[in-house]
Every structure is written in C-alpha cells, then in structure tokens.
Design a protein around this motif. Structure first.
Motif, PDB file in Angstrom:
ATOM      1  N   ASP A 166       0.819  -1.219   0.000  1.00 32.16           N
ATOM      2  CA  ASP A 166       0.000   0.000   0.000  1.00 32.16           C
ATOM      3  C   ASP A 166       0.850   1.265   0.000  1.00 32.16           C
ATOM      4  N   ARG A 167       2.169   1.120   0.155  1.00 33.36           N
ATOM      5  CA  ARG A 167       3.057   2.284   0.169  1.00 33.36           C
ATOM      6  C   ARG A 167       3.922   2.369  -1.092  1.00 33.36           C
ATOM      7  N   LEU A 168       3.597   1.528  -2.074  1.00 33.59           N
ATOM      8  CA  LEU A 168       4.286   1.543  -3.357  1.00 33.59           C
ATOM      9  C   LEU A 168       3.360   2.113  -4.416  1.00 33.59           C
ATOM     10  N   GLU A 169       3.819   3.135  -5.116  1.00 37.60           N
ATOM     11  CA  GLU A 169       3.022   3.727  -6.189  1.00 37.60           C
ATOM     12  C   GLU A 169       2.853   2.709  -7.310  1.00 37.60           C
ATOM     13  N   PRO A 170       1.599   2.432  -7.749  1.00 30.62           N
ATOM     14  CA  PRO A 170       1.387   1.470  -8.837  1.00 30.62           C
ATOM     15  C   PRO A 170       1.789   2.073 -10.180  1.00 30.62           C
ATOM     16  N   SER A 171       3.080   2.068 -10.449  1.00 30.07           N
ATOM     17  CA  SER A 171       3.635   2.741 -11.620  1.00 30.07           C
ATOM     18  C   SER A 171       4.873   1.989 -12.088  1.00 30.07           C
ATOM     19  N   VAL A 172       5.209   2.111 -13.393  1.00 25.69           N
ATOM     20  CA  VAL A 172       6.441   1.502 -13.899  1.00 25.69           C
ATOM     21  C   VAL A 172       7.674   2.175 -13.318  1.00 25.69           C
ATOM     22  N   GLU A 173       7.505   3.314 -12.698  1.00 30.72           N
ATOM     23  CA  GLU A 173       8.636   3.966 -12.055  1.00 30.72           C
ATOM     24  C   GLU A 173       9.031   3.260 -10.756  1.00 30.72           C
ATOM     25  N   THR A 174       8.155   2.424 -10.227  1.00 32.33           N
ATOM     26  CA  THR A 174       8.409   1.711  -8.980  1.00 32.33           C
ATOM     27  C   THR A 174       9.056   0.363  -9.282  1.00 32.33           C
ATOM     28  N   GLY A 175      10.149   0.069  -8.596  1.00 29.24           N
ATOM     29  CA  GLY A 175      10.860  -1.179  -8.847  1.00 29.24           C
ATOM     30  C   GLY A 175      11.130  -1.967  -7.579  1.00 29.24           C
ATOM     31  N   ILE A 176      11.163  -3.290  -7.723  1.00 35.84           N
ATOM     32  CA  ILE A 176      11.519  -4.205  -6.645  1.00 35.84           C
ATOM     33  C   ILE A 176      12.603  -5.136  -7.185  1.00 35.84           C
ATOM     34  N   VAL A 177      13.679  -5.302  -6.423  1.00 35.92           N
ATOM     35  CA  VAL A 177      14.755  -6.201  -6.821  1.00 35.92           C
ATOM     36  C   VAL A 177      14.950  -7.259  -5.731  1.00 35.92           C
ATOM     37  N   LEU A 178      14.874  -8.526  -6.135  1.00 37.18           N
ATOM     38  CA  LEU A 178      15.080  -9.653  -5.235  1.00 37.18           C
ATOM     39  C   LEU A 178      16.467 -10.235  -5.487  1.00 37.18           C
ATOM     40  N   PHE A 179      17.244 -10.444  -4.435  1.00 38.80           N
ATOM     41  CA  PHE A 179      18.571 -11.031  -4.587  1.00 38.80           C
ATOM     42  C   PHE A 179      18.501 -12.548  -4.461  1.00 38.80           C
ATOM     43  N   GLY A 180      19.035 -13.220  -5.474  1.00 37.47           N
ATOM     44  CA  GLY A 180      19.225 -14.661  -5.414  1.00 37.47           C
ATOM     45  C   GLY A 180      20.715 -14.949  -5.423  1.00 37.47           C
ATOM     46  N   GLY A 181      21.141 -15.794  -6.348  1.00 36.02           N
ATOM     47  CA  GLY A 181      22.555 -16.112  -6.473  1.00 36.02           C
ATOM     48  C   GLY A 181      22.769 -17.160  -7.551  1.00 36.02           C
ATOM     49  N   ARG A 182      23.982 -17.203  -8.096  1.00 39.27           N
ATOM     50  CA  ARG A 182      24.271 -18.111  -9.203  1.00 39.27           C
ATOM     51  C   ARG A 182      24.193 -19.580  -8.816  1.00 39.27           C
ATOM     52  N   ALA A 201       5.954 -14.379 -10.395  1.00 35.94           N
ATOM     53  CA  ALA A 201       4.605 -14.240  -9.842  1.00 35.94           C
ATOM     54  C   ALA A 201       4.336 -12.813  -9.384  1.00 35.94           C
ATOM     55  N   MET A 202       5.307 -12.199  -8.720  1.00 41.49           N
ATOM     56  CA  MET A 202       5.129 -10.822  -8.254  1.00 41.49           C
ATOM     57  C   MET A 202       5.017  -9.854  -9.421  1.00 41.49           C
ATOM     58  N   ALA A 203       5.848 -10.051 -10.446  1.00 39.49           N
ATOM     59  CA  ALA A 203       5.803  -9.144 -11.598  1.00 39.49           C
ATOM     60  C   ALA A 203       4.434  -9.190 -12.267  1.00 39.49           C
ATOM     61  N   LEU A 204       3.839 -10.370 -12.307  1.00 39.81           N
ATOM     62  CA  LEU A 204       2.507 -10.507 -12.895  1.00 39.81           C
ATOM     63  C   LEU A 204       1.448  -9.878 -12.003  1.00 39.81           C
ATOM     64  N   GLU A 205       1.495 -10.179 -10.722  1.00 42.41           N
ATOM     65  CA  GLU A 205       0.454  -9.716  -9.791  1.00 42.41           C
ATOM     66  C   GLU A 205       0.515  -8.211  -9.528  1.00 42.41           C
ATOM     67  N   LEU A 206       1.735  -7.660  -9.478  1.00 44.87           N
ATOM     68  CA  LEU A 206       1.897  -6.274  -9.039  1.00 44.87           C
ATOM     69  C   LEU A 206       2.000  -5.267 -10.172  1.00 44.87           C
ATOM     70  N   ALA A 207       2.042  -5.737 -11.415  1.00 42.09           N
ATOM     71  CA  ALA A 207       2.155  -4.823 -12.560  1.00 42.09           C
ATOM     72  C   ALA A 207       1.126  -3.693 -12.450  1.00 42.09           C
ATOM     73  N   PRO A 208       1.540  -2.444 -12.777  1.00 37.13           N
ATOM     74  CA  PRO A 208       2.747  -2.047 -13.514  1.00 37.13           C
ATOM     75  C   PRO A 208       4.026  -1.915 -12.680  1.00 37.13           C
ATOM     76  N   ILE A 209       3.949  -2.143 -11.346  1.00 33.87           N
ATOM     77  CA  ILE A 209       5.196  -2.185 -10.576  1.00 33.87           C
ATOM     78  C   ILE A 209       6.089  -3.267 -11.172  1.00 33.87           C
ATOM     79  N   ARG A 210       7.371  -2.967 -11.304  1.00 30.32           N
ATOM     80  CA  ARG A 210       8.313  -3.904 -11.915  1.00 30.32           C
ATOM     81  C   ARG A 210       9.042  -4.706 -10.842  1.00 30.32           C
ATOM     82  N   VAL A 211       9.199  -6.002 -11.102  1.00 30.11           N
ATOM     83  CA  VAL A 211       9.907  -6.887 -10.170  1.00 30.11           C
ATOM     84  C   VAL A 211      10.958  -7.662 -10.950  1.00 30.11           C
TER      85      VAL A 211
END
Length: 235
Positions: free
Chosen positions: A117-133, A158-168
C-alpha cells in the motif's frame, strides 16, 4: 531528477551497504535495515545524507509488518538480505534449511506484502530480489541455497505478474571477488574462480551496485533474471 526513497533490506553490510552509499551519494533517501536496531542506526549515521536505519528480521516473517509500520511511501525495494548455509541430501539439516527458506522465500514476500500500500502502482516503482548463481551452478553443500535461489525466480515472475505495472526483477551475483565474504578467502581459491571466467577476472561490488540500479530504475525491465558473474563457468 527528484529524489527517490528506497528501502534496502540487508542494507547495513556488504553489497546492500555499498548500494545504500551509492544511492545516498546521488541524493536519494534510503532506509537500511539490520536485525539490530543499534546496528541499523549506526550504519545510517555513518552513511549520512537522508539515510534512516530500522530493525527488520526477515527470518521471522510474522513480525515484519509491525517492524515496517512506520515506513512511508516508497519508490523502490531492494531485498538483499542473505545467509549462507552448507547442507546436502545425505546430511540434511532440517532446522538450517527451514531458516533459509523462511528468510528468503517467506521473508522477502512478507516485506513486499506489508508495503504494497506504500508503493506507487507505476512503472517507475521497482523491486529487486537477490538470489545467487548457485541456482543453476550448484556446488557441494549448496542444496538449500541452490533451491532457494531458484525459488527467487519463481517469486519474481509471480510478483511481476500480480503487481504490474510495478516492476519486479531478480539479481543473481556470482563470485564477487572484493565482497567481504569472498575477499577473506585464500588467494588460491579466488585464483581458481578467476580461471573460470573468460577474462580471468571476477565480478565486483561495483558491478552488483550498477546492476541493481539498472533493474530498480529501468522502466522497460520487469520479470528479468540477471546473472552478474563476468561469464563465470563458460570458459
């Protein structure tokens, strides 16, 4: 460019700290987290600028919402908190495995859930998840780490689909030669890894910071899984 407000979960050390320093230096407002409030506040004070430190323990998902209750509107989230583990099928430690699964898969998800609820629903908003090789380059003892980092890509999609236009997006570092963890390894160990890259050099913390900012801010990129390893294992 207007200043942005970015939450970095795991921003009190290592790559997360380097990212926080970079963003703050560019004029952005940054919130760094640690399990210890004292550590988070000390690191924030050392970084300076518009940096705030808060305590968040992603290994205890039930407490995350309360810990993030005072966080206001955000322009982005970077989930870089990690722990390392040695586990195998033959000598499987359930408690250690459960902690790592909880920290990354449940903890990462609960952070985003608590802040949606504190993320603007916009392509300007991004989320980055760290994994590893290790997700597709396993090594002895990486059973749980490999599985979890593969799961990070599932979360991302799943997040990129559900939260669009927010980018994940997801970022998967390889061997980062100048990171605190790897820099402490014997020289012969690092030399062995260097010999597995086409150019004979390892990726750096600077490489990871730049890649994180690309995934976080480039409005044309979502649901992208990015390896940063200087071509490790193809030579």
């Amino acid at each position: 460019m207007a200043a942005r407000k970015i939450l970095i979960v795991g921003g009190s050390s290592g790559i997360g700290l380097a990212l926080a320093q970079d963003l703050t230096g560019a004029g952005d407002e940054v919130i760094v987290t640690s399990r210890s409030l004292e550590t988070a506040e000390r690191i924030a004070a050392e970084i300076g600028g518009k940096t705030q430190g808060i305590a968040v323990d992603v290994s205890d998902p039930e407490g995350i919402a309360a810990q993030l209750a005072d966080v206001g509107k955000l322009d982005g989230i970077v989930l870089s908190a990690i722990e390392r583990d040695v586990n195998s099928v033959r000598d499987f430690d359930i408690s250690r495995a459960r902690r790592l699964v909880t920290l990354k898969l449940l903890g990462y998800t609960e952070v985003v859930h608590s802040l949606i609820d504190r993320l603007e629903p916009s392509v300007e908003t991004g989320i980055v998840l760290f994994g590893g090789r290790a997700k597709d380059a396993p090594y002895p003892g990486s059973l749980v780490v490999s599985a979890i980092n593969g799961g990070v890509d599932g979360l991302m999609n799943a997040m990129a689909l559900e939260l669009a236009p927010i980018r994940v997006n997801a970022l998967h570092p390889g061997i980062i030669g100048d990171s605190p963890f790897w820099a402490a390894k014997p020289a012969e160990v690092l030399d062995g890894y260097r010999s597995s890259t086409p150019g004979g050099e390892l990726a750096t913390t600077r490489d990871i910071v730049d890649a994180t900012k690309f995934l976080l801010f480039n409005q044309g990129v979502s649901a992208h899984s990015l390896n940063v390893d200087r071509g490790w294992r193809i030579s």
